[in-house]
Design a protein around this motif. Structure first.
Motif, short mmCIF file in Angstrom:
data_model
loop_
_atom_site.label_atom_id
_atom_site.label_comp_id
_atom_site.label_asym_id
_atom_site.label_seq_id
_atom_site.Cartn_x
_atom_site.Cartn_y
_atom_site.Cartn_z
N THR A 1 -7.54 -1.40 10.12
CA THR A 1 -6.67 -0.37 10.66
C THR A 1 -7.35 0.99 10.49
O THR A 1 -7.76 1.33 9.38
CB THR A 1 -5.33 -0.36 9.92
N ASP B 1 2.81 -4.71 8.11
CA ASP B 1 2.96 -3.36 8.67
C ASP B 1 1.59 -2.77 9.01
O ASP B 1 1.43 -2.11 10.04
CB ASP B 1 3.66 -2.43 7.67
N LEU B 2 0.63 -3.02 8.14
CA LEU B 2 -0.70 -2.44 8.32
C LEU B 2 -1.37 -3.00 9.57
O LEU B 2 -1.88 -2.26 10.41
CB LEU B 2 -1.55 -2.71 7.08
N LEU C 1 -3.34 7.00 10.42
CA LEU C 1 -2.39 6.78 9.33
C LEU C 1 -2.21 8.07 8.52
O LEU C 1 -1.08 8.45 8.16
CB LEU C 1 -2.90 5.66 8.43
N VAL D 1 -7.04 -6.15 1.30
CA VAL D 1 -7.39 -4.92 2.03
C VAL D 1 -8.40 -4.12 1.21
O VAL D 1 -8.24 -3.98 -0.01
CB VAL D 1 -6.14 -4.05 2.30
N ARG E 1 -0.23 -1.95 13.11
CA ARG E 1 -0.56 -0.63 13.62
C ARG E 1 -1.68 -0.67 14.65
O ARG E 1 -1.98 0.33 15.29
CB ARG E 1 -0.96 0.30 12.46
N LEU F 1 -9.08 0.79 6.89
CA LEU F 1 -8.60 -0.13 5.87
C LEU F 1 -8.88 -1.53 6.40
O LEU F 1 -8.16 -2.05 7.25
CB LEU F 1 -7.11 0.08 5.61
N LEU G 1 3.48 0.51 2.82
CA LEU G 1 3.24 -0.48 3.86
C LEU G 1 3.03 -1.86 3.28
O LEU G 1 2.37 -2.02 2.23
CB LEU G 1 2.00 -0.08 4.67
N LEU H 1 0.86 -1.18 0.00
CA LEU H 1 0.00 0.00 0.00
C LEU H 1 0.89 1.23 0.00
O LEU H 1 1.72 1.42 0.90
CB LEU H 1 -0.92 0.03 1.22
#
Length: 505
Positions: free
Chosen positions: A292, A259-260, A297, A352, A263, A335, A255, A243
């Motif tokens: 997320t 990683d997403l 973000l 996603v 968070r 997301l 990301l 992303l």
């Protein structure tokens, strides 16, 4: 004469089928979005006037896509047959026919939003195969090349035609089967990628659904509506998914999936609805989403002054424009990575998708999202805005009668009239029912999870025998009453009171 014409048409069909099979095989083996048939279908969807798109969704629902692809295949078959007949009379059409069809395929592929220059290769290969076969296969009525002063029959024998047709059909079948095997392998790889996903527990779980909620409050994933322009469902690999967040931000970021989710995830019950939904229509559903939060973000990226639109782009090129103000006003825009306790289904955007409570899907719920660009409404019009739909797309207050069904014949006496009402992010304050145009009577509202979900309601009706008309209206959390005037979904959502007719026995 008729036999020769039919044989020539059949030769054109065989050549075109072989060309399509070769193009599909090459695209499937290299880059599936480069498949010419799907690209032509997507171009037709993009070019269709808005009323035609609305009619297709309203009439065919989720079957609109296979019907479109079938129609394109039929049109191609007709054109191929005509090209074969023309090639019998004018040899130049042996090259001209495939060249025209190949150019259409190349043009469609290269004008897709996510096109690459190499995407033209499958369509070109298909055109070369079709032209080569039309050139090599003897056509009835066209003599084969022969030495001077040598007398030969004016056309091939039936045995030669049958042999050539059999060989071409066999090759086409093998190419088609090969494309099918590769396609199934790609689907299996994507399924394994999804099956390997293990979603962490949410840092902010959803509140329990209150006691007293009726069955059907949450929509099963398999029954959740699907309205999008993707003719084939993207099947992305979670390990290679990325992303990219960029545009008018101080700190662009890229990301991975891990990683997403690292968070921190929130879990919420949220109702989504499609702007294409007619009054009383089925394109609305409630699910438990896991994702997320978007606001932290965006704030971490540092939105620059003047930015007012977030453009989400999907893996197949769709663009969805969302007002940044709605993403930062405290609602649970996210997301999403999970739906009803599982990773997203492919049809609903795996790995996603974006969703924004209170906005119609075309303005806040991009599936298969791979890119977020912070920009302005003046600088860019998203896909549906270019077709005349409104830039701002808050969900309109709506209500629907689910029981009894239209034209039902309930027995006289106590009849429960029931349904749902929604005004996401504003909530529902009241629902009223009117019988035969009489006074509005309050319905009972069942408990609900939040203002972002629909509300179930029911009304106890003492039904006398005879024909009757039932209608419903809702009042949202701000006190605004659902308007009576009937309006079509275009350009910013349908309005009107849902009305059904029943006959009480």
């Amino acid at each position: 004469m008729i036999r020769r014409t039919l044989a020539a048409a059949g030769t054109g069909l065989l050549a075109a089928a072989a060309g399509v099979a070769a193009a599909e095989l090459l695209a499937t083996a290299t880059r599936p979005p480069a498949a010419p048939l799907v690209a032509v279908g997507a171009t037709v969807v993009d070019g269709a006037p808005t009323p035609v798109k609305e009619w297709a969704v309203r009439t065919f629902g989720t079957y609109d896509k296979p019907l479109l692809l079938g129609g394109i295949a039929l049109a191609l078959a007709v054109l191929a047959a005509v090209a074969g007949v023309l090639a019998r009379r004018r040899p130049a059409w042996r090259l001209l026919g495939p060249a025209v069809l190949g150019a259409v395929g190349v043009g469609a592929v290269l004008t897709r939003p996510d096109a690459r220059p190499t995407d033209a290769l499958p369509a070109l290969a298909g055109a070369v195969v079709a032209a080569g076969l039309l050139r090599r296969l003897p056509l009835p009525g066209l003599p084969r090349a022969r030495p001077a002063r040598t007398a030969e029959p004016s056309g091939p024998t039936r045995r030669v035609l049958l042999r050539n047709a059999t060989l071409v059909a066999l090759g086409t079948a093998l190419a088609g089967a090969g494309a099918g095997v590769l396609r199934r392998a790609n689907v299996a790889d994507a399924a394994r990628s999804r099956a390997a996903v293990r979603l962490p527990a949410p840092a902010s779980p959803a509140r329990p659904v209150p006691a007293g909620v009726a069955p059907g409050f949450r929509t099963p994933t398999a029954e959740f509506y699907r309205v999008d322009t993707a003719l084939t469902v993207p099947r992305l690999d979670v390990d290679s998914w990325r992303l990219r967040l960029h545009g008018l931000v101080a700190r662009p970021v890229e990301l991975r999936f891990a990683d997403l989710v690292d968070r921190g995830l929130i879990e919420r019950d949220i109702t989504l609805s499609c702007v294409s939904n007619e009054v009383g229509g089925p394109y609305v559903g409630t699910a438990r989403w896991l994702g997320t939060p978007l606001a932290p973000l965006l704030r971490a990226a540092g939105i620059r002054a003047g930015a007012d639109q977030l453009v989400a782009r999907s893996s197949e090129g769709m663009t969805i424009g969302t007002p940044i103000a709605t993403l930062l006003d405290g609602r649970d825009a996210m997301l999403a990575v999970g739906m009803n306790g599982e990773p997203l289904a492919f049809e609903h955007g795996f790995p996603v998708r974006m969703l924004t409570p209170g906005l119609y899907g075309y303005a806040g719920a991009c599936k298969w999202v791979t890119e977020l660009e912070v920009t302005t409404f003046d600088a860019f019009d998203a896909y549906w805005v270019r077709w005349g739909w409104a830039r701002q797309a808050p969900v309109r207050t709506a209500s629907r009668i689910d029981r009894p069904a239209p034209f039902a014949r309930p027995a006289a006496g106590p009849v429960t009239v029931a349904g749902v009402a929604w005004a996401q992010h504003r909530g529902i304050r009241a629902v009223e029912v009117s019988v035969d145009g009489g006074p509005w009577r309050p319905a009972e509202l069942l408990p609900t999870a939040s203002t972002d979900t629909w509300v179930q309601w029911r009304y106890a009706w003492s039904a006398p025998p005879g024909p009757h008309s039932l209608r419903v209206r809702a009042t949202d959390g701000t006190g605004a009453v659902q308007p009576e005037q009937r309006r079509t979904p275009f350009p910013d959502g349908a309005t009107g009171w849902h009305t059904i007719s029943v006959t009480v026995r």
